[in-house]
Design a protein around this motif. Structure first.
Motif, PDB file in Angstrom:
ATOM      1  N   PRO A   1      18.631  -8.362 -90.620  1.00  0.00           N
ATOM      2  CA  PRO A   1      17.573  -9.337 -90.320  1.00  0.00           C
ATOM      3  C   PRO A   1      17.697  -9.878 -88.904  1.00  0.00           C
ATOM      4  N   GLY A   2      16.585 -10.396 -88.419  1.00  0.00           N
ATOM      5  CA  GLY A   2      16.553 -10.996 -87.098  1.00  0.00           C
ATOM      6  C   GLY A   2      15.238 -10.681 -86.414  1.00  0.00           C
ATOM      7  N   HIS A   3      15.015  -9.407 -86.117  1.00  0.00           N
ATOM      8  CA  HIS A   3      13.734  -9.006 -85.536  1.00  0.00           C
ATOM      9  C   HIS A   3      12.591  -9.455 -86.441  1.00  0.00           C
ATOM     10  N   THR A   4      12.754  -9.245 -87.733  1.00  0.00           N
ATOM     11  CA  THR A   4      11.911  -9.854 -88.759  1.00  0.00           C
ATOM     12  C   THR A   4      12.833 -10.368 -89.854  1.00  0.00           C
TER      13      THR A   4
ATOM     14  N   HIS B   1      19.503   4.760 -88.761  1.00  0.00           N
ATOM     15  CA  HIS B   1      18.303   4.373 -88.027  1.00  0.00           C
ATOM     16  C   HIS B   1      18.240   2.851 -88.079  1.00  0.00           C
ATOM     17  N   ALA B   2      18.471   2.213 -86.942  1.00  0.00           N
ATOM     18  CA  ALA B   2      18.582   0.753 -86.886  1.00  0.00           C
ATOM     19  C   ALA B   2      17.268   0.069 -86.558  1.00  0.00           C
ATOM     20  N   GLY B   3      16.154   0.819 -86.571  1.00  0.00           N
ATOM     21  CA  GLY B   3      14.854   0.195 -86.346  1.00  0.00           C
ATOM     22  C   GLY B   3      14.790  -0.546 -85.026  1.00  0.00           C
ATOM     23  N   ASP B   4      14.389  -1.808 -85.075  1.00  0.00           N
ATOM     24  CA  ASP B   4      14.280  -2.647 -83.883  1.00  0.00           C
ATOM     25  C   ASP B   4      15.434  -3.638 -83.779  1.00  0.00           C
ATOM     26  N   ALA B   5      16.591  -3.276 -84.336  1.00  0.00           N
ATOM     27  CA  ALA B   5      17.760  -4.145 -84.215  1.00  0.00           C
ATOM     28  C   ALA B   5      18.312  -4.138 -82.791  1.00  0.00           C
TER      29      ALA B   5
ATOM     30  N   TYR C   1      19.510 -11.902 -85.150  1.00  0.00           N
ATOM     31  CA  TYR C   1      19.264 -10.715 -84.327  1.00  0.00           C
ATOM     32  C   TYR C   1      20.470 -10.427 -83.434  1.00  0.00           C
ATOM     33  N   HIS C   2      20.962 -11.437 -82.738  1.00  0.00           N
ATOM     34  CA  HIS C   2      22.094 -11.244 -81.835  1.00  0.00           C
ATOM     35  C   HIS C   2      23.370 -10.935 -82.613  1.00  0.00           C
ATOM     36  N   ASP C   3      23.535 -11.556 -83.763  1.00  0.00           N
ATOM     37  CA  ASP C   3      24.726 -11.291 -84.565  1.00  0.00           C
ATOM     38  C   ASP C   3      24.755  -9.844 -85.042  1.00  0.00           C
TER      39      ASP C   3
ATOM     40  N   ALA D   1      11.872 -11.960 -81.827  1.00  0.00           N
ATOM     41  CA  ALA D   1      12.761 -12.056 -82.984  1.00  0.00           C
ATOM     42  C   ALA D   1      12.444 -13.316 -83.778  1.00  0.00           C
ATOM     43  N   VAL D   2      12.232 -13.158 -85.078  1.00  0.00           N
ATOM     44  CA  VAL D   2      11.895 -14.299 -85.923  1.00  0.00           C
ATOM     45  C   VAL D   2      13.122 -15.167 -86.164  1.00  0.00           C
TER      46      VAL D   2
END
Length: 276
Positions: free
Chosen positions: A175-178, A195-199, A230-232, A224-225
């Protein structure tokens, strides 16, 4: 569930080109019982009606969906029947990841619970802008997964079994990006592909020795929501690559260099009869 990674073959597809050379990196996975698609990129409806299916952001991001890049046309080009796509696993429901859902109406669509709820509720202005409900107005066969139990994958919590998916594929919540963004991990038989998507956006951000985010990409982080998460998770991906780089290959959705490396690797392996 008993899995045999020898029955898995992976194709890397670019299902949409954007500004800055960004790609829309999706996976097509061959299994014993059919095809599994990880993300869809932009679909035929995105090509026919971009204003409705993609929205005003398409101009800012330089998005011009074209038919030959859609997953359905690429799958047909590989000699498969699109009806053989039995499952779609989404990293998240952003418009550039779910735009082709309607091209596979018979597929079961796997999405993480927090993502499904965020996309259908639209709690914040950013969330209301990033999700395009028209992309799933056809009524997909949703299969909503939740993070239950204590299953782990290299220190990450994991959703280990996806109903009906007879392949070594795991969902890794990132989680993070969404709110419900996930990675998708596939056991290829010779190592894992995540596949890490938008991480993350570009490979330098998860460099195991000197991770660095180029200034241009800082602006994308404002989308990032949950920025702390996201950073973690990006930090944890750096550690994953550093500690298990020989066992795991990490890719993402939009880095053209990562996509080029993976497609070149696939061509070389195919020449030697290997399965990726």
């Amino acid at each position: 569930m008993v899995w045999n990674a020898r029955h898995v073959r992976i194709h890397h597809l670019n299902c949409g080109t954007m500004a800055l050379g960004m790609v829309d990196h999706c996976l097509l996975i061959e299994t014993r019982t059919g095809l599994v698609l990880v993300d869809t990129g932009f679909g035929l409806d995105s090509v026919r009606d971009p204003a409705r299916m993609v929205g005003p952001t398409r101009r800012m991001l330089g998005i011009r969906p074209v038919e030959f890049q859609t997953a359905i046309r690429q799958i047909q080009g590989l000699g498969y029947d699109p009806a053989d796509v039995r499952h779609i696993i989404l990293t998240h429901l952003d418009f550039d990841h779910a735009g082709g859902l309607a091209d596979f109406p018979a597929a079961t669509v796997h999405v993480h619970g927090p993502e499904f709820r965020a996309a259908t509720a639209g709690r914040t202005p950013i969330e209301r802008a990033r999700y395009r409900a028209a992309q799933w107005a056809h009524g997909p066969r949703w299969m909503v997964n939740e993070l239950d139990g204590t299953e782990e994958w290299f220190g990450f919590r994991a959703v280990r079994e996806l109903p009906g998916v007879d392949a070594p594929i795991l969902v890794i919540p990132l989680p993070g990006h969404t709110r419900g963004h996930v990675g998708v991990a596939v056991d290829t038989g010779s190592g894992w592909l995540l596949h890490a998507g938008d991480a993350f956006y570009v490979a330098s951000e998860i460099d195991p020795e000197r991770p660095k985010t180029p200034p241009l990409w800082w602006t994308f982080e404002f989308n990032a929501v949950v920025r702390g998460a996201y950073h973690d998770n990006r930090r944890r991906l750096v550690e994953l690559g550093r500690d298990h780089g020989r066992e795991i290959t990490i890719v993402n959705s939009h880095d053209p260099d990562i996509f080029a490396r993976m497609t070149a690797k696939t061509v070389r392996a195919a020449g030697h009869g290997e399965v990726l």
